[in-house]
Design an enzyme around this catalytic site. Structure first.
Site, PDB file in Angstrom:
ATOM      1  N   LEU A 150      -1.139  -9.574  -1.142  1.00  0.00           N
ATOM      2  CA  LEU A 150      -2.452  -8.987  -1.451  1.00  0.00           C
ATOM      3  C   LEU A 150      -2.293  -7.850  -2.448  1.00  0.00           C
ATOM      4  O   LEU A 150      -1.263  -7.181  -2.444  1.00  0.00           O
ATOM      5  CB  LEU A 150      -3.096  -8.483  -0.164  1.00  0.00           C
TER       6      LEU A 150
ATOM      7  N   PHE B  18       0.800  -1.230   0.000  1.00  0.00           N
ATOM      8  CA  PHE B  18       0.000   0.000   0.000  1.00  0.00           C
ATOM      9  C   PHE B  18       0.833   1.281   0.000  1.00  0.00           C
ATOM     10  O   PHE B  18       0.415   2.297   0.548  1.00  0.00           O
ATOM     11  CB  PHE B  18      -0.983  -0.005   1.175  1.00  0.00           C
TER      12      PHE B  18
HETATM   13  C1  LIG Z   1      -3.816  -6.225 -10.174  1.00  0.00           C
HETATM   14  C2  LIG Z   1      -4.156  -7.367 -11.104  1.00  0.00           C
HETATM   15  C3  LIG Z   1      -4.847  -7.293 -12.313  1.00  0.00           C
HETATM   16  C4  LIG Z   1      -5.444  -6.096 -12.952  1.00  0.00           C
HETATM   17  O1  LIG Z   1      -4.798  -5.057 -12.966  1.00  0.00           O
HETATM   18  C5  LIG Z   1      -6.795  -6.238 -13.525  1.00  0.00           C
HETATM   19  N1  LIG Z   1      -7.589  -7.332 -13.372  1.00  0.00           N
HETATM   20  C6  LIG Z   1      -8.759  -7.036 -14.017  1.00  0.00           C
HETATM   21  C7  LIG Z   1      -8.672  -5.769 -14.571  1.00  0.00           C
HETATM   22  N2  LIG Z   1      -7.426  -5.307 -14.234  1.00  0.00           N
HETATM   23  C8  LIG Z   1      -6.920  -3.977 -14.629  1.00  0.00           C
HETATM   24  O2  LIG Z   1      -4.948  -8.493 -12.896  1.00  0.00           O
HETATM   25  C9  LIG Z   1      -4.311  -9.381 -12.063  1.00  0.00           C
HETATM   26  C10 LIG Z   1      -4.131 -10.753 -12.211  1.00  0.00           C
HETATM   27  C11 LIG Z   1      -3.443 -11.450 -11.219  1.00  0.00           C
HETATM   28  C12 LIG Z   1      -2.952 -10.787 -10.060  1.00  0.00           C
HETATM   29  C13 LIG Z   1      -3.144  -9.415  -9.917  1.00  0.00           C
HETATM   30  O3  LIG Z   1      -2.699  -8.714  -8.816  1.00  0.00           O
HETATM   31  C14 LIG Z   1      -2.071  -9.472  -7.786  1.00  0.00           C
HETATM   32  C15 LIG Z   1      -2.011  -8.681  -6.496  1.00  0.00           C
HETATM   33  C16 LIG Z   1      -1.604  -7.237  -6.766  1.00  0.00           C
HETATM   34  N3  LIG Z   1      -1.146  -6.639  -5.529  1.00  0.00           N
HETATM   35  C17 LIG Z   1      -1.272  -5.195  -5.467  1.00  0.00           C
HETATM   36  C18 LIG Z   1      -0.447  -4.561  -6.554  1.00  0.00           C
HETATM   37  C19 LIG Z   1      -1.082  -3.893  -7.567  1.00  0.00           C
HETATM   38  C20 LIG Z   1      -0.349  -3.332  -8.582  1.00  0.00           C
HETATM   39  C21 LIG Z   1       1.017  -3.451  -8.542  1.00  0.00           C
HETATM   40  N4  LIG Z   1       1.632  -4.121  -7.545  1.00  0.00           N
HETATM   41  C22 LIG Z   1       0.911  -4.679  -6.564  1.00  0.00           C
HETATM   42  C23 LIG Z   1      -3.820  -8.708 -10.931  1.00  0.00           C
END
Ligand SMILES: Cc1c(C(=O)c2nccn2C)oc2cccc(OCCCNCc3cccnc3)c12
Length: 401
Positions: free
Chosen positions: A401, A115
Site C-alpha cells: 500500500l 508508514f
Molecule cells: C506514490 C505514487 C505516485 C505519485 O507519487 C503520484 N501519482 C499522482 C501524482 N503523484 C505525485 O504515482 C504512483 C504510481 C504507481 C504507484 C505509486 O505508489 C505505489 C504505492 C506507494 N506506497 C507508499 C510509498 C510512497 C512513497 C514511497 N514509497 C512508498 C505511485
C-alpha cells in the site's frame, strides 16, 4: 537464496525497548483510541512522503489506517510511535503488519513494514535507524525474522524495482495542478478526448465482490499469483479483509471507500476474473484552485484466461492481454465514476501487458522492494526501455500500500 541470519532465538532478543535519545520516549499507539488516531493522522498528514518537488503529499484517511494497519493477526505493539517526553507530541511512527510471503519456492512468515515517518524538524537526528531497530526487536520477539518494505529512494540492494505509471481520468485537473503537461502542438481538447472514457463498464457479468465470493476469488488469486517470484499468500480471512475492507468499510458508499473489488461472474455463476483498486488521495500543496487530488491505485486482480490447469500458458498471451484490457479498462471507469482524477499502477504483476493500450504513461518515480534478512536473486520489476513485451513481465505479484 534464504535467510541471512539463521537460527536466531526469541530468548536472545532483548525484552527492553531499544535505547532512544533522552528527550523522546517510545509509545505503542492504540488506533481504536481517537486521540492516538488523530495524532497519527496529523503526523502523516503534515510530514509523510511528498513527491520530489513538494507539489503533493499523501493524505491517508483514518479509514485507510484502520484498513492498512488492522488486517487479521495485527498486533498493537507493531504500531510504534515516538513522542516528546514533555509535550507527549507524536514525532515519529513506524508500523508492521503480519504477512505470509512466498519468494520463489520458499514460503515464510514475515511482516510488511510501512508508514515510516519522522517529523520534518527532526530529520537529522538519526531517528530512522532507531525506529527500524525497535520494530525489528518487537517483531523478532514474536519469532518473525523476515520483512518486506518499499521505498521511493534507493537503499542497499532492492530485490526488485518497479516503475510508477499513471492513467489520467480527469486530465484537466491534472493539468491545473501541474501534474500533467500539454505536449507541444497538442490542444487541451485533444488531450481531453485522448483520455475520454465511457460512462459505464463493458465486461459482461461484472459486479461488486461480496463475502460469498471469497473462496472462489481466493482460489483464482492463488492460481494467478503462482506465476510470480514474489507473492503474498492469503488466508480466506486475509483476502476478505484486503479486498472487501473491514466491517466499518463495507457500510460506506462507494465514493467513501478505501478499497473496491469487482468480480466477473459467468453464465454458470462461476467467478472467472476479479479486479480491485485502493483509494489514497493527495493533498495538493499551495494550489489556488485545488487542495485534493483523487488517486486510485491498481491493487490485486486475476483472470482464469490462460490458466491452463493453474499454470500460466505463454501461448495464451494475446487472449490474456485482451481480457485484462477489458477488466482494467472497467476499473478505470469505476474509479472515474467515484471521482478519481488519476489511476496509478506499477509495472509489477502482469501490468505491462495492458499499460500502453490503456494509455497509462510512465511516471518519474520508481518503487524499490526490499527484503529484510532474506537473500534472494533479483526479481524482474517489469521495467523495460522499449515497449512492453511479454517476456518482460514482472516477477512481482505482491502489492504494497
Ligand atoms: C506514490 C505514487 C505516485 C505519485 O507519487 C503520484 N501519482 C499522482 C501524482 N503523484 C505525485 O504515482 C504512483 C504510481 C504507481 C504507484 C505509486 O505508489 C505505489 C504505492 C506507494 N506506497 C507508499 C510509498 C510512497 C512513497 C514511497 N514509497 C512508498 C505511485
Amino acid at each position: 537464496e534464504g535467510p541471512i541470519e539463521k537460527d536466531k532465538k526469541v530468548e536472545d532478543i532483548p525484552s527492553e525497548p531499544y535505547p532512544i535519545l533522552s528527550q523522546f520516549e517510545w509509545v505503542t499507539l492504540d488506533l481504536s483510541d481517537e486521540d492516538d488516531m488523530d495524532q497519527l493522522y496529523k503526523l502523516l498528514y503534515e510530514h509523510y512522503v511528498e513527491d520530489h518537488d513538494s507539489t503533493f503529499r499523501f493524505a491517508y484517511s483514518r479509514d485507510f489506517f484502520n484498513w492498512a494497519l488492522k488486517p487479521p493477526g495485527w498486533r498493537e505493539d507493531w504500531h510504534v510511535g515516538v513522542r516528546v517526553k514533555g509535550t507527549k507530541r507524536l514525532v515519529a511512527f513506524i508500523s508492521g503488519v503480519p504477512a505470509t510471503l512466498r519468494v520463489r519456492d520458499q514460503e515464510m512468515k514475515a511482516v510488511e513494514i510501512n508508514f515510516l515517518c519522522v517529523h520534518k524538524k527532526l530529520r537529522n537526528k538519526r531517528l530512522t535507524p532507531v525506529l527500524i531497530k525497535e520494530i525489528t526487536r518487537r517483531v523478532n520477539r514474536c519469532g518473525i525474522w523476515q520483512a518486506l518494505y518499499t521505498s521511493g529512494t534507493l537503499l542497499p540492494s532492492p530485490v526488485s524495482t518497479c516503475r510508477y505509471t499513471h492513467r489520467p481520468l480527469n486530465w484537466e485537473k491534472l493539468y491545473d495542478v501541474g501534474f500533467s503537461a500539454l505536449p507541444e502542438g497538442v490542444t487541451k481538447s485533444q488531450m481531453l478526448s485522448r483520455y475520454a472514457l465511457p460512462s459505464s463498464t463493458k465486461t459482461k457479468g461484472l459486479r461488486k465482490m461480496e463475502e460469498k465470493d471469497v473462496e472462489d476469488v481466493l482460489s483464482l488469486y492463488s492460481k494467478f499469483q503462482s506465476r510470480f517470484d514474489m507473492s503474498q499468500v492469503f488466508s480466506k480471512e486475509e483476502l476478505s479483509h484486503w479486498l472487501l475492507g473491514d466491517a466499518n468499510e463495507r457500510s460506506h458508499a462507494d465514493d467513501k471507500r478505501v478499497v473496491l473489488t469487482y468480480v466477473v461472474e459467468n453464465d454458470e455463476g462461476r467467478i472467472t476474473d476479479f479486479v480491485s483498486f485502493y483509494v489514497l488521495p493527495f493533498t495538493v500543496i499551495d494550489n489556488a484552485r485545488h487542495d485534493k487530488l483523487g488517486v486510485a491505485y491498481l491493487y490485486y486482480y486475476a483472470t482464469e484466461e490462460g490458466l491452463d490447469g493453474g499454470r500460466f500458458d505463454p501461448a495464451s498471451v494475446k487472449v490474456v492481454t485482451k481480457r485484462l484490457e477489458s477488466l482494467i479498462s472497467d476499473a478505470l471507469v469505476l474509479a472515474k465514476n467515484i471521482g478519481m482524477d488519476v489511476f496509478n499502477a506499477l509495472t509489477s504483476q502482469d501490468n505491462v501487458l495492458f499499460l500502453d493500450d490503456l494509455k497509462f504513461g510512465p511516471g518519474d518515480g520508481f518503487l524499490n522492494y526490499y527484503l529484510f534478512n532474506y537473500k534472494a536473486y533479483p526479481i524482474s520489476g517489469g521495467v523495460v526501455n522499449k515497449e512492453y513485451d511479454m517476456d518482460k513481465r514482472s516477477g512481482v505479484g505482491v502489492v504494497m500500500l
